[in-house]
Enzyme design. Structure first.
Site, PDB file in Angstrom:
ATOM      1  N   ASP A  40      10.140   4.646 -30.852  1.00  7.82           N
ATOM      2  CA  ASP A  40       9.271   3.359 -30.202  1.00  7.82           C
ATOM      3  C   ASP A  40       9.702   1.989 -30.153  1.00  7.82           C
ATOM      4  OD1 ASP A  40       6.167   2.612 -29.765  1.00  7.82           O
ATOM      5  OD2 ASP A  40       7.106   1.325 -31.114  1.00  7.82           O
TER       6      ASP A  40
ATOM      7  N   THR B 222       9.114   5.254 -25.452  1.00  8.97           N
ATOM      8  CA  THR B 222       8.551   5.968 -26.615  1.00  8.97           C
ATOM      9  C   THR B 222       9.482   6.549 -27.526  1.00  8.97           C
ATOM     10  OG1 THR B 222       6.245   5.396 -25.701  1.00  8.97           O
ATOM     11  CG2 THR B 222       6.599   7.087 -27.614  1.00  8.97           C
TER      12      THR B 222
ATOM     13  N   GLU C  66      12.997   8.617 -28.567  1.00  5.28           N
ATOM     14  CA  GLU C  66      14.236   8.004 -29.277  1.00  5.28           C
ATOM     15  C   GLU C  66      13.979   6.685 -29.807  1.00  5.28           C
ATOM     16  OE1 GLU C  66      16.486   9.841 -29.612  1.00  5.28           O
ATOM     17  OE2 GLU C  66      16.087  11.355 -27.793  1.00  5.28           O
TER      18      GLU C  66
ATOM     19  N   GLY D 181       0.956  -1.102   0.051  1.00  8.06           N
ATOM     20  CA  GLY D 181      -0.200  -0.170   0.080  1.00  8.06           C
ATOM     21  C   GLY D 181       0.889   1.337   0.054  1.00  8.06           C
TER      22      GLY D 181
HETATM   23  C1  FAD Z   1       8.074  12.598 -23.454  1.00 10.87           C
HETATM   24  C2  FAD Z   1       8.425  12.450 -24.878  1.00 10.87           C
HETATM   25  C3  FAD Z   1       9.334  13.596 -25.357  1.00 10.87           C
HETATM   26  C4  FAD Z   1       9.484  13.504 -26.366  1.00 10.87           C
HETATM   27  N1  FAD Z   1      10.373  14.680 -27.091  1.00 10.87           N
HETATM   28  C5  FAD Z   1      10.780  14.815 -28.485  1.00 10.87           C
HETATM   29  C6  FAD Z   1      11.750  15.775 -28.899  1.00 10.87           C
HETATM   30  O1  FAD Z   1      12.222  16.310 -27.679  1.00 10.87           O
HETATM   31  N2  FAD Z   1      11.782  15.868 -30.257  1.00 10.87           N
HETATM   32  C7  FAD Z   1      11.290  15.195 -31.179  1.00 10.87           C
HETATM   33  O2  FAD Z   1      11.352  15.321 -31.981  1.00 10.87           O
HETATM   34  N3  FAD Z   1      10.274  14.279 -30.705  1.00 10.87           N
HETATM   35  C8  FAD Z   1       9.908  13.964 -29.364  1.00 10.87           C
HETATM   36  N4  FAD Z   1       9.150  12.988 -28.956  1.00 10.87           N
HETATM   37  C9  FAD Z   1       8.457  12.232 -30.040  1.00 10.87           C
HETATM   38  C10 FAD Z   1       8.905  10.624 -29.877  1.00 10.87           C
HETATM   39  O3  FAD Z   1      10.353  10.672 -30.442  1.00 10.87           O
HETATM   40  C11 FAD Z   1       7.843   9.810 -30.935  1.00 10.87           C
HETATM   41  O4  FAD Z   1       6.897   9.958 -30.082  1.00 10.87           O
HETATM   42  C12 FAD Z   1       8.541   8.387 -30.910  1.00 10.87           C
HETATM   43  O5  FAD Z   1       9.758   8.337 -31.874  1.00 10.87           O
HETATM   44  C13 FAD Z   1       7.374   7.523 -31.500  1.00 10.87           C
HETATM   45  O6  FAD Z   1       6.761   7.749 -32.758  1.00 10.87           O
HETATM   46  P1  FAD Z   1       5.439   8.040 -33.166  1.00 10.87           P
HETATM   47  O7  FAD Z   1       4.659   9.018 -31.959  1.00 10.87           O
HETATM   48  O8  FAD Z   1       5.387   8.572 -34.250  1.00 10.87           O
HETATM   49  O9  FAD Z   1       4.726   6.955 -32.890  1.00 10.87           O
HETATM   50  P2  FAD Z   1       4.058   6.074 -33.721  1.00 10.87           P
HETATM   51  O10 FAD Z   1       4.749   5.217 -34.900  1.00 10.87           O
HETATM   52  O11 FAD Z   1       2.817   6.714 -34.225  1.00 10.87           O
HETATM   53  O12 FAD Z   1       3.695   4.820 -33.005  1.00 10.87           O
HETATM   54  C14 FAD Z   1       2.092   4.462 -32.721  1.00 10.87           C
HETATM   55  C15 FAD Z   1       2.035   2.868 -32.425  1.00 10.87           C
HETATM   56  O13 FAD Z   1       2.205   2.236 -33.707  1.00 10.87           O
HETATM   57  C16 FAD Z   1       3.062   1.173 -33.704  1.00 10.87           C
HETATM   58  N5  FAD Z   1       3.883   1.255 -35.159  1.00 10.87           N
HETATM   59  C17 FAD Z   1       4.242   2.385 -35.776  1.00 10.87           C
HETATM   60  N6  FAD Z   1       4.918   1.950 -36.801  1.00 10.87           N
HETATM   61  C18 FAD Z   1       4.769   0.486 -36.878  1.00 10.87           C
HETATM   62  C19 FAD Z   1       5.506  -0.460 -37.638  1.00 10.87           C
HETATM   63  N7  FAD Z   1       6.098  -0.164 -38.740  1.00 10.87           N
HETATM   64  N8  FAD Z   1       5.303  -1.583 -37.337  1.00 10.87           N
HETATM   65  C20 FAD Z   1       4.684  -2.026 -36.279  1.00 10.87           C
HETATM   66  N9  FAD Z   1       4.193  -1.259 -35.471  1.00 10.87           N
HETATM   67  C21 FAD Z   1       4.534   0.139 -35.647  1.00 10.87           C
HETATM   68  C22 FAD Z   1       4.131   1.758 -32.803  1.00 10.87           C
HETATM   69  O14 FAD Z   1       4.614   0.293 -31.957  1.00 10.87           O
HETATM   70  C23 FAD Z   1       3.165   2.282 -31.459  1.00 10.87           C
HETATM   71  O15 FAD Z   1       2.525   1.160 -30.809  1.00 10.87           O
HETATM   72  C24 FAD Z   1       8.893  12.847 -27.469  1.00 10.87           C
HETATM   73  C25 FAD Z   1       7.954  11.956 -27.009  1.00 10.87           C
HETATM   74  C26 FAD Z   1       7.777  11.877 -25.671  1.00 10.87           C
HETATM   75  C27 FAD Z   1       6.647  10.881 -25.255  1.00 10.87           C
END
Ligand code: FAD
Length: 688
Positions: A435, A431, A433, A410
């Site tokens: 996903d 997520t 750097e 708890g």
């Molecule tokens: C706290 C935080 C800080 C951040 N800071 C920065 C920053 O300073 N600068 C910056 O540029 N970005 C930043 N980001 C963004 C971050 O780098 C991206 O959100 C991350 O790289 C994931 O990409 P996306 O959002 O496009 O996810 P998506 O690719 O849209 O993922 C969505 C879902 O789809 C799945 N998916 C996507 N493509 C595929 C595939 N080919 N095959 C199977 N599954 C797939 C993924 O596994 C996930 O479950 C930040 C994010 C967070 C949460």
């Protein structure tokens, strides 16, 4: 006041440790000098009132961002006042224990310019950045795209007449989004945008883009900037993750970083000598994350180990009897094998992460040294390795932080454990750097190439992929089985590594065969996607293999007189490190047992003796657990935990912390007259 039972319990646990905690600390942090420097830096932060954490639990996002800015600017001042290097800056960030708007200035803005800029560009941007005359962030992700860099919608169109780029958000979804530091603090960004020259698309490239006036901090005309709002679990609440839209915003041609790709005054595009040369900065960020996970997970297990040592529940006897000290008291929960088997493997994982963090950084440094002299030989492997390890390590570290919370029952759910905050800071690492699921395709692609190399030029596979040679002779490979005959055979590192190598080889060839048999093509995302689940499996299997290998090597090196003294340890420490290394390897196998069994590599009897051996090692660490977490050397300021402080006075600290709750400043709560009283009186007076 008499010393509390809590304090006595933790102090007594310390009397049972069988190794020198100081020696172990030096081993973990790379020598005494590093330990001293880390303590000095953390102390600098701890005694500065800007970094006081007392009211953090009550800050809303708006106030928190302002605090984050105050902390960021103070951090910059301290760095300059004390002439601290990047490593010290990273330690200051660790000590601050929150992600601040300034973090990507040193973490991405400067490294990207340094690694992708020409000498002139470095000369122009880095000195003012180092003096914080400009503050930068890293803007890649957009509202509509993150993972898929090739489809970014921000464009940079070359305007030959004025020798400029026109940066444009070409659609609603082209807005940059999530960018740390952009919402409020930063004056500049390195922006990823697709370049167009005379109508031709040359793909995403990086630009230094001024965002806000250096006189009054107002966004420049043509740029719309803001903060994207509060985040999950109230995590990153001091960070101004922001958005930006560009409306045909002009910057000079020289603002494109041109170490690798170039665009001349005449609009002639020169492509980089290798398409993935720009990956260096990503490798850095991912490598740093491995070390960060070591620090995060080790903090979580420090708190839970100390608290579970002082928490007592039930009178159930356990094989680890502590009645010599406390006859008649309830059992310390850390003595329950169920608790030990959840907790101690995470202590072992933390140690493995320390080792992996160091090797990954060495690999990065080796890569950059090679790249600077035009040698790109290591790029593909280091890039794949950093992707696989980032995905695997951040996945289990986050799960481990949450498991540490659950272990504490708890009270674990109180903010005052320090773990809720830690979890909220750690969880997005799955997520950002890259996903964690998408990233695993990098290692899978790399290994498929290595499978081809193994088949055609077996002597050219890299040392980390050598296991692929095992699978060249299919029938011999299918017949091979684990050599364990006696339970103690599991303690042989060669046996452990052989098991990981066998599993990796099988998974890699299975993926390769499936890709080939299906006539599928890794370059064709439509069909490649069918193999994503297998990519995840082989990538994490490979990451586990190298983690196990690196930890074994680190322990071996620690007893080698030829190793640098900073990486050596005393025999009593090595004895415990060997147990941790065994636990790490065998527990990793145990949690992935199906992979080792499905082709008959392990027999049912071996599975049983493996489980028994894991239990044995766990039990053998009971006296060492408190020492092992003390050795991480996380001071109370950093832990910020009522339950996990060094003195163990958990109940007293938890009580005191609760008294600081603002609700408790009044005897009758705010809202009584407005809500509670009308309800109580709605149907007349009730007399007690
Ligand atoms: C706290 C935080 C800080 C951040 N800071 C920065 C920053 O300073 N600068 C910056 O540029 N970005 C930043 N980001 C963004 C971050 O780098 C991206 O959100 C991350 O790289 C994931 O990409 P996306 O959002 O496009 O996810 P998506 O690719 O849209 O993922 C969505 C879902 O789809 C799945 N998916 C996507 N493509 C595929 C595939 N080919 N095959 C199977 N599954 C797939 C993924 O596994 C996930 O479950 C930040 C994010 C967070 C949460």
């Amino acid at each position: 006041m008499a010393e509390s039972q809590n304090k006595r319990d933790l102090a007594y646990a310390r009397t049972k440790i069988n190794f020198d905690v100081k020696d172990m600390t030096n081993f973990l942090h790379g020598g005494e000098a590093n330990v001293e420097q880390r303590r000095y830096i953390i102390d600098l932060i701890a005694k500065d009132p800007v970094f006081n954490k007392d009211d953090w639990g009550w800050l809303n996002h708006t106030d928190a961002v302002k605090r984050g800015i105050a902390m960021s600017t103070r951090l910059a001042e301290i760095k300059m006042e004390h002439d601290l290097n990047d490593l010290d800056f990273a330690t200051m960030m660790e000590a601050i224990d929150d992600t601040l708007p300034i973090v990507l200035h040193n973490g991405a803005f400067i490294p990207v310019i340094t690694s992708q800029g020409t000498e002139e560009q470095i000369e122009k941007w880095i000195p003012p950045a180092e003096k914080f005359q400009i503050i930068g962030c890293y803007a890649q992700t957009e509202l509509g795209h993150g993972s898929n860099l090739s489809q970014l919608e921000t464009t940079a169109t070359f305007v030959k007449e004025t020798d400029e780029w026109e940066i444009n958000s070409t659609s609603f979804t082209a807005a940059k989004w999530w960018i740390g530091g952009l919402g409020a603090l930063c004056t500049h960004a390195v922006v990823q945008a697709r370049i167009f020259i005379e109508g031709k698309d040359y793909g995403a490239h990086v630009f230094v883009v001024p965002l806000r006036s250096l006189d009054d901090h107002k966004p420049f005309p043509g740029i719309e900037i803001g903060d994207i709002g509060p985040k999950a679990y109230n995590g990153f609440n001091k960070m101004d993750n922001g958005f930006a839209r560009f409306n045909k915003y002009r910057i000079p041609r020289e603002n494109m970083l041109m170490r690798f790709s170039k665009v001349s005054k005449e609009g002639v595009y020169t492509k980089p000598p290798h398409s993935k040369l720009a990956y260096g900065s990503m490798v850095l960020l991912r490598s740093v994350l491995i070390k960060q996970m070591a620090l995060y997970l080790s903090r979580a297990v420090t708190v839970s180990t100390r608290y579970l040592t002082v928490r007592r529940q039930f009178n159930n006897p356990t094989s680890r009897n502590d009645s010599d000290l406390n006859p008649g008291l309830e059992t310390q929960v850390i003595n329950y094998p169920m608790v030990q088997n959840r907790l101690f493997p995470m202590i072992a994982q933390s140690y493995a992460l320390f080792a992996a963090g160091s090797v990954m950084m060495e690999m990065y440094i080796g890569l950059m040294t090679g790249l600077s002299s035009g040698n790109i030989g290591a790029l593909a492997e280091v890039h794949a390795m950093s992707s696989a390890l980032k995905s695997y390590c951040t996945t289990f570290a986050v799960a481990g932080v949450e498991e540490s919370r659950k272990l504490m029952g708890g009270h674990g759910f109180s903010y005052f454990t320090g773990i809720a905050h830690l979890f909220a800071s750690t969880v997005p690492s799955n997520t950002y750097e890259g996903d964690n699921y998408v990233l695993t395709q990098q290692m899978a692609r790399y290994l498929l190439k290595e499978v081809k190399t193994a088949r055609t030029n077996p002597d050219q596979v890299t040392p980390y992929s050598k296991y692929l040679l095992l699978g060249l002779n299919k029938s011999a490979f299918a017949r091979s089985t684990c050599s364990v005959a006696l339970p103690e055979d599991w303690l042989n590192p060669a046996v452990q590594l052989a098991a990981f190598e066998h599993r990796c080889a099988r998974l890699a060839y299975e993926l390769s065969d499936a890709v080939e048999q299906g006539g599928l093509d890794t370059a064709n995302p439509k069909t490649w996607s069918d193999h994503n689940i297998e990519c995840y499996r082989i990538s994490h299997a490979h990451a586990q293999y190298v983690m196990v290998l690196w930890f074994i090597q680190a322990v071996r090196d620690a007893s080698n007189p030829e190793t640098d003294v900073e990486r050596r340890a005393e025999p009593s420490s090595i004895k415990v490190l060997e147990r941790l290394s065994n636990l790490h390897a065998l527990h990793t196998i145990q949690t992935n047992l199906a992979d080792f069994v499905e082709d008959g590599y392990f027999s049912p009897a071996q599975c049983q003796s493996l489980r028994a051996q894991v239990k044995n090692i766990v039990a053998s660490l009971a006296d060492e657990a408190v020492g092992l977490v003390d050795a991480f050397d996380h001071p109370d300021f950093l832990l910020n935990s009522a339950l996990g402080a060094t003195d163990g006075d958990a109940y007293k600290r938890l009580w005191d912390k609760a008294q600081s709750e603002p609700l408790n400043r009044r005897q009758v709560c705010d809202g009584y007259e407005e809500y509670i009283r009308p309800l109580l009186k709605k149907h007349g007076e009730f007399k007690l």
